[in-house]
Design an enzyme around this catalytic site. Structure first.
Site, mmCIF file in Angstrom:
data_model
loop_
_atom_site.group_PDB
_atom_site.id
_atom_site.type_symbol
_atom_site.label_atom_id
_atom_site.label_comp_id
_atom_site.label_asym_id
_atom_site.label_seq_id
_atom_site.Cartn_x
_atom_site.Cartn_y
_atom_site.Cartn_z
ATOM 1 N N HIS A 85 0.816 -1.222 0.000
ATOM 2 C CA HIS A 85 0.000 0.000 0.000
ATOM 3 C C HIS A 85 0.847 1.269 0.000
ATOM 4 O O HIS A 85 0.367 2.333 -0.372
ATOM 5 C CB HIS A 85 -1.014 -0.003 1.162
ATOM 6 C CG HIS A 85 -0.444 0.271 2.500
ATOM 7 N ND1 HIS A 85 -0.076 -0.739 3.372
ATOM 8 C CD2 HIS A 85 -0.182 1.435 3.143
ATOM 9 C CE1 HIS A 85 0.384 -0.198 4.487
ATOM 10 N NE2 HIS A 85 0.331 1.122 4.375
ATOM 11 N N ASP A 116 0.045 -7.691 1.614
ATOM 12 C CA ASP A 116 0.391 -6.275 1.550
ATOM 13 C C ASP A 116 1.905 -6.084 1.518
ATOM 14 O O ASP A 116 2.464 -5.240 2.208
ATOM 15 C CB ASP A 116 -0.243 -5.510 2.723
ATOM 16 C CG ASP A 116 -0.140 -4.002 2.574
ATOM 17 O OD1 ASP A 116 -0.003 -3.514 1.430
ATOM 18 O OD2 ASP A 116 -0.182 -3.304 3.601
ATOM 19 N N SER A 185 4.656 2.493 7.790
ATOM 20 C CA SER A 185 4.294 1.257 7.082
ATOM 21 C C SER A 185 5.452 0.796 6.213
ATOM 22 O O SER A 185 6.064 1.591 5.507
ATOM 23 C CB SER A 185 3.076 1.493 6.191
ATOM 24 O OG SER A 185 1.921 1.702 6.945
#
Length: 192
Positions: A85, A116, A185
């Protein structure tokens, strides 16, 4: 880990990403990254060993920044891991190493939407790296550390605990209490 689609082309943005919303901030989507030595390390030693391998990933569209995240080098020849992402919707990427070196030529090697994850490659050699540890050994209550670039603040190091191990949509995840803010992230979760 399931096999993922292999590519060796210049980065191209991908559509249709499933974002986990608040789950991303509370569940680790990357395996534990282990320090290079087998002995127990202090948090200070873990941070010092991890920092050179943690990178800033900037997503670009038509030369304009559309997002930032973290990543970490997993091989000295320029392969690195981030969350998928982080690169979603980008037409190109920029990777900035901890030492300040900037790479505009970034290649997407592989991606896995279910986990992911994205594996990228930059044209570099001799990079500091982290290696994957055995996340099956993680237990509730174990201390963990996270390094990333929350809101562009490079090399931020935080701590927490393994809160639980969970399976969501057939994917095994490790839930942690260490804060993971926007921009972190893709960074590594480490243990001693």
């Amino acid at each position: 880990m399931k096999p993922v689609k292999q590519q060796a082309t210049r980065f191209e943005g991908r559509a249709g990403m499933r974002v986990f919303g608040s789950v991303v901030t509370s569940l680790v989507l990357l395996p534990f990254a282990a320090p290079l030595a087998a002995q127990e390390l202090t948090p200070r030693q873990i941070a010092a060993r991890a920092r050179p391998a943690v990178v800033l990933v900037t997503a670009l569209s038509d030369g304009e920044e559309i997002g930032q995240g973290s990543g970490f080098v997993v091989s000295a020849d320029g392969r690195l891991v981030t969350n998928r992402h982080v690169i979603e919707g980008a037409k190109s990427l920029r990777v900035t190493l901890a030492g300040g070196e900037v790479y505009e030529r970034v290649f997407l090697v592989s991606e896995d939407a279910n986990r992911d994850l994205a594996i990228l490659r930059i044209p570099a050699n001799g990079l500091a790296r982290l290696r994957f540890g055995d996340d099956s050994r993680a237990e509730m209550g174990d201390p963990v550390y996270v390094m990333g670039n929350p809101r562009g603040l490079e090399g931020t190091f935080t701590d927490g605990l393994v809160s639980a191990k969970r399976t969501i949509d057939g994917t095994e995840l490790i839930q942690i209490s260490a804060p993971i803010s926007p921009g972190s992230s893709g960074g590594p979760v480490l243990n001693a």
